[in-house]
Design a protein around this motif. Structure first.
Motif, short mmCIF file in Angstrom:
data_model
loop_
_atom_site.label_atom_id
_atom_site.label_comp_id
_atom_site.label_asym_id
_atom_site.label_seq_id
_atom_site.Cartn_x
_atom_site.Cartn_y
_atom_site.Cartn_z
N THR A 397 47.23 34.94 48.25
CA THR A 397 48.27 34.35 47.27
C THR A 397 47.25 33.95 46.18
O THR A 397 48.16 33.32 45.21
N ALA A 398 46.08 33.72 46.01
CA ALA A 398 45.59 33.16 45.00
C ALA A 398 44.83 33.95 44.26
O ALA A 398 44.37 33.58 43.08
N SER A 399 44.58 35.02 44.31
CA SER A 399 43.86 36.04 43.59
C SER A 399 44.93 37.27 42.80
O SER A 399 45.67 37.63 43.41
N LEU A 400 45.00 37.12 41.50
CA LEU A 400 45.63 38.04 40.73
C LEU A 400 45.00 39.15 39.85
O LEU A 400 43.98 39.06 39.65
N ARG A 401 45.90 40.17 39.60
CA ARG A 401 45.37 41.06 38.82
C ARG A 401 46.49 41.06 37.59
O ARG A 401 47.65 40.69 37.72
N CYS A 402 46.41 41.41 36.25
CA CYS A 402 47.02 41.71 35.22
C CYS A 402 46.93 42.53 34.38
O CYS A 402 45.70 43.10 34.28
N SER A 403 47.97 43.37 33.70
CA SER A 403 47.72 44.50 33.04
C SER A 403 48.76 44.66 31.84
O SER A 403 49.83 44.01 32.15
N LEU A 404 48.51 45.41 30.89
CA LEU A 404 49.40 45.33 29.64
C LEU A 404 50.56 46.52 30.29
O LEU A 404 50.30 47.53 30.58
N ILE A 661 39.02 29.05 45.87
CA ILE A 661 38.12 29.90 44.97
C ILE A 661 38.56 29.29 43.58
O ILE A 661 37.98 29.24 42.60
N GLY A 662 39.93 28.62 43.51
CA GLY A 662 40.48 27.86 42.18
C GLY A 662 39.50 26.76 41.70
O GLY A 662 39.44 26.29 40.70
N ALA A 663 38.55 26.27 42.78
CA ALA A 663 37.69 25.42 42.27
C ALA A 663 36.69 25.67 41.22
O ALA A 663 36.10 25.10 40.61
N SER A 664 36.33 27.11 41.08
CA SER A 664 35.30 27.63 40.25
C SER A 664 36.03 28.57 39.29
O SER A 664 35.27 29.05 38.53
N LEU A 665 37.40 28.73 39.24
CA LEU A 665 37.95 29.55 38.16
C LEU A 665 38.71 28.62 37.37
O LEU A 665 39.55 27.62 37.55
N GLY A 666 38.24 28.75 35.80
CA GLY A 666 38.77 28.02 34.75
C GLY A 666 39.47 28.67 33.78
O GLY A 666 39.33 29.78 33.39
N TRP A 667 40.67 28.01 33.54
CA TRP A 667 41.53 28.27 32.48
C TRP A 667 40.99 28.07 31.32
O TRP A 667 40.23 27.05 31.14
#
Length: 698
Positions: A397-404, A661-667
């Motif tokens: 639920t927390a890990s994403l991938r993105c693509s054009l 993992i969101g504790a170490s992932l930064g916008w």
């Protein structure tokens, strides 16, 4: 006598008379007077052939006619039968011949000739020179003119004439209608100052000539016509030429360009005060300007390689040309100035090299499509970076991938999504970078097939030394474990290897971008195991911190415990080395094994300038602002060096309570041109990043 006898006698008499008339000798008659009668005139063209205008009357060429005889002719008009009485010198003929005689009466009175003297009466004969000329045509008697735009012409004269081309006055007031074709910027006038308009002129009775003037403001040939009732209209072509240059104008349209893109041809034209193209008589320079913040450059060639600050009008030319490109997003006036003339200005639009926005994956949703505005021009020249973060502790639920997925959209997804309420809402900060030249991107999607090694075939790259990778992934599972971390390496010119420490989960999916950038230099390597809290890699060639950035992936094992601090890393650049750390200075974050780190050091050279910001976020803090040297946000990327799950967001943390993992992932984003903002989805423990601010030079 019978009727038939009378008819025969009449026929015989008629034939006899005709025979006698034919046989008689011709009459030796004098003048009829037609060649000597007076007719008033002002010029020779008003007299008939063989006559000229002398002393106000038409007279034979060579001298005047005889003076009048001063007497009255007592018989029938001269030139007819004889008077039947005595000579003129004494008693009268018994009647007036109706007009001035103009000399001898030209005939025999049946007696002695007149011998002179006047006949004292009006002459009923035809005036000298024949009948008065009758107007049958209208013609221009002044030549065609060439005038400078805006100037009043010389006099234009038309004349009514007879069939012989002689002036022939009109008998009554006659309208003349003036016409021009084309008539744009063209007018007729009554006066030499061109102040009183005239479209219809009146030719007074007794006159044969009319005068008018014209003025034109459009450089062209104009056919003028004068219409008169009953006659064919005459035509004359007048020429209007440009006045001296007064202004400079753009004759090509405004353009919208990608940042760094070379424009299409831009043409300038010198024009007179009326808008006519007006050549310069000598070589003339035109200075080119745009506001400094626009980052405009000017060129003489279509490839934008020969820089200039001016364009040049050649002698005898009204046009010049140049090309331009800009760096900064916006619409800016481009100005061209020639000394002494009014300047020209035209707005040009530059699209951003970097587009950025925030997109949200809704609560419970599997994927989201995010709009891109303005749309990209070419996906093969566009790369995507993003960061996603949340407070959820499950990879699915927390890990994403993105693509054009299109010029105007990108799509982000996670592995789990059942429309329930246990999948959190996740904010996604995305950035695209598009360059008009030198950038080539392959966009690929792949799975791992449940194996520990996934080899992805790619289109061969021209140079591995100018190629780097961007990756993101989604996967199933409830713990951030061995099958969630992987290394991505360019193994060959046509292959990328994705390596896990253990076989991956079959549901794992990744978005892969293979980025080739001309002018960049990429140094890459794969480390051995990292057993402690840090690992340093020496870079013998050195690191140019002002133009370089770091990207890395890694694989881990022995990740049975549900903690996060021992399996997330930060990468730090220094002048001669790369250092990888974990735990954010906590000593108990070494249980998991970091089996290998695949790193790429990208020196962008002249293609970009870099700033590296050490960011620390304390426990219970979700956002921090950091000062930076001012940049142009429309061409600047901001990111962390760690990438695998959820984009280029990875740093380190000392959080040991759970595997959030969101504790170490930064916008990452720019609050202003001088403020870098980093935020995270979980306010847990201390987190650290070395963030990169990369301003592109398109």
């Amino acid at each position: 006598m019978s009727q038939s006898s009378q008819s025969r006698i009449l026929s015989w008499l008629s034939a006899l008379v005709l025979t006698l008339l034919v046989s008689l000798p011709g009459c030796d008659c004098g003048s009829t007077g037609a060649d000597t009668r007076r007719y008033p005139c002002t010029q020779d063209t008003e007299c008939t052939l063989g006559f000229v205008c002398l002393e106000g009357v038409c007279q034979p060429e060579g001298g005047p006619v005889d003076p009048p005889d001063g007497g009255t002719d007592a018989g029938t008009p001269d030139g007819g039968p004889t008077d039947g009485g005595p000579t003129d010198g004494g008693p009268t003929d018994g009647g007036s011949d109706g007009g001035p005689d103009g000399g001898s009466d030209g005939g025999s009175d049946g007696g002695t000739a007149d011998g002179g003297g006047t006949d004292g009466g009006a002459d009923a004969g035809t005036p000298d020179g024949g009948s008065p000329p009758q107007p049958t045509q209208l013609n221009f008697i002044t030549p065609a003119q060439t005038m400078v735009a805006g100037q009043c012409s010389g006099a234009v004269v038309v004349e009514t004439q007879d069939s012989m081309g002689r002036a022939a006055p009109v008998d009554a007031n006659t309208n003349l209608v003036l016409s021009a074709q084309p008539n744009t910027g063209f007018g007729f006038y009554r006066d030499a100052a061109c102040s009183t308009s005239a479209f219809v002129l009146t030719l007074p009775a007794g006159s044969s000539r009319a005068t008018f003037y014209f003025r034109g403001t459009v450089a062209q040939s104009v056919r003028i016509t004068v219409l008169i009732s009953g006659m064919l209209p005459p035509l004359q072509n007048e020429t209007i030429t440009p006045a001296a240059p007064a202004i400079v104008s753009f004759i090509t349209s405004s353009q919208t360009l990608p940042a760094g893109g070379c424009s299409s041809l831009v043409e300038l034209e010198a024009r007179d005060a009326y808008g006519n193209p007006s050549p310069f008589s000598s070589q003339t320079r035109v200075a080119l300007f745009a506001q400094a913040s626009a980052g405009f450059s000017f060129f003489t060639d279509a490839a934008c390689t020969a820089s200039t600050s001016e364009a040049v009008f050649s002698a005898g030319s009204a046009r010049t040309r140049f090309y331009f490109k800009g760096k900064t997003r916006g619409t800016f006036p481009l100005t061209a100035t020639v000394s002494g003339l009014s300047p020209a200005s035209q707005d040009e639009t530059i699209l951003p090299a970097v587009r950025t926005d925030l997109c949200t994956l809704p609560l419970g949703a599997r994927s989201v499509t995010c709009p891109i505005s303005p749309p990209q021009l070419d996906l093969s020249k566009t790369l995507l970076m993003f960061q996603a973060s949340s407070d959820d502790d499950s990879p699915d639920t927390a890990s994403l991938r993105c693509s054009l997925t299109a010029l105007d959209t990108l799509t982000c997804s996670r592995n789990d999504g059942d429309e329930g309420d246990d999948e959190p809402e996740i904010d996604i900060v995305w950035q695209t970078a598009e360059l008009p030249s030198g950038l080539k991107v392959q966009h690929l999607q792949t799975t791992c097939g449940g194996a520990a090694l996934r080899q992805v075939t790619i289109q061969p790259v021209a140079s591995p030394q100018s190629t780097f990778l961007l990756v993101s992934s989604e996967q199933d599972g409830s713990t951030q474990g061995d099958d969630d971390f992987y290394t991505a390496s360019l193994a060959a010119t046509n292959r990328v290897d994705l390596q896990f420490s253990t076989p991956c989960t079959p549901s794992w999916r990744a978005s892969l971008q293979v980025v080739e950038l001309t002018g960049a230099t990429v140094t890459r390597g794969v480390t051995g195991p990292m057993s402690g809290t840090s690992l340093t890699v020496s870079v013998p060639s050195g690191v140019n911190l002002s133009s370089s950035a770091l990207l890395f992936t890694y694989r881990a094992s022995e990740t049975d415990d549900s903690i996060i601090c021992d399996r997330v890393l930060r990468g730090v650049l220094s002048p001669n080395a790369i250092t990888f750390t974990r735990g954010a200075n906590a000593t108990g974050c070494t249980d998991a094994d970091i089996d290998a780190i695949s790193w790429e050091l990208i020196d962008f050279g002249a293609r970009a300038s870099a700033q590296h910001v050490h960011v620390t976020m304390d426990s219970s803090t979700s956002e921090v602002d950091m000062p930076i040297t001012a940049v142009d946000p429309s061409r600047t990327l901001v990111f962390a060096s760690g990438q695998s799950q959820s984009g280029q967001a990875g740093g380190e943390t000392d959080y040991e309570e759970d595997d959030v993992i969101g504790a170490s992932l930064g916008w990452h984003g720019l609050r202003t041109p001088t403020i870098l903002t980093v935020a995270r989805g979980a306010e847990e423990g201390t987190a650290r990043w070395q963030s990169t601010v990369l301003q592109l030079e398109p």
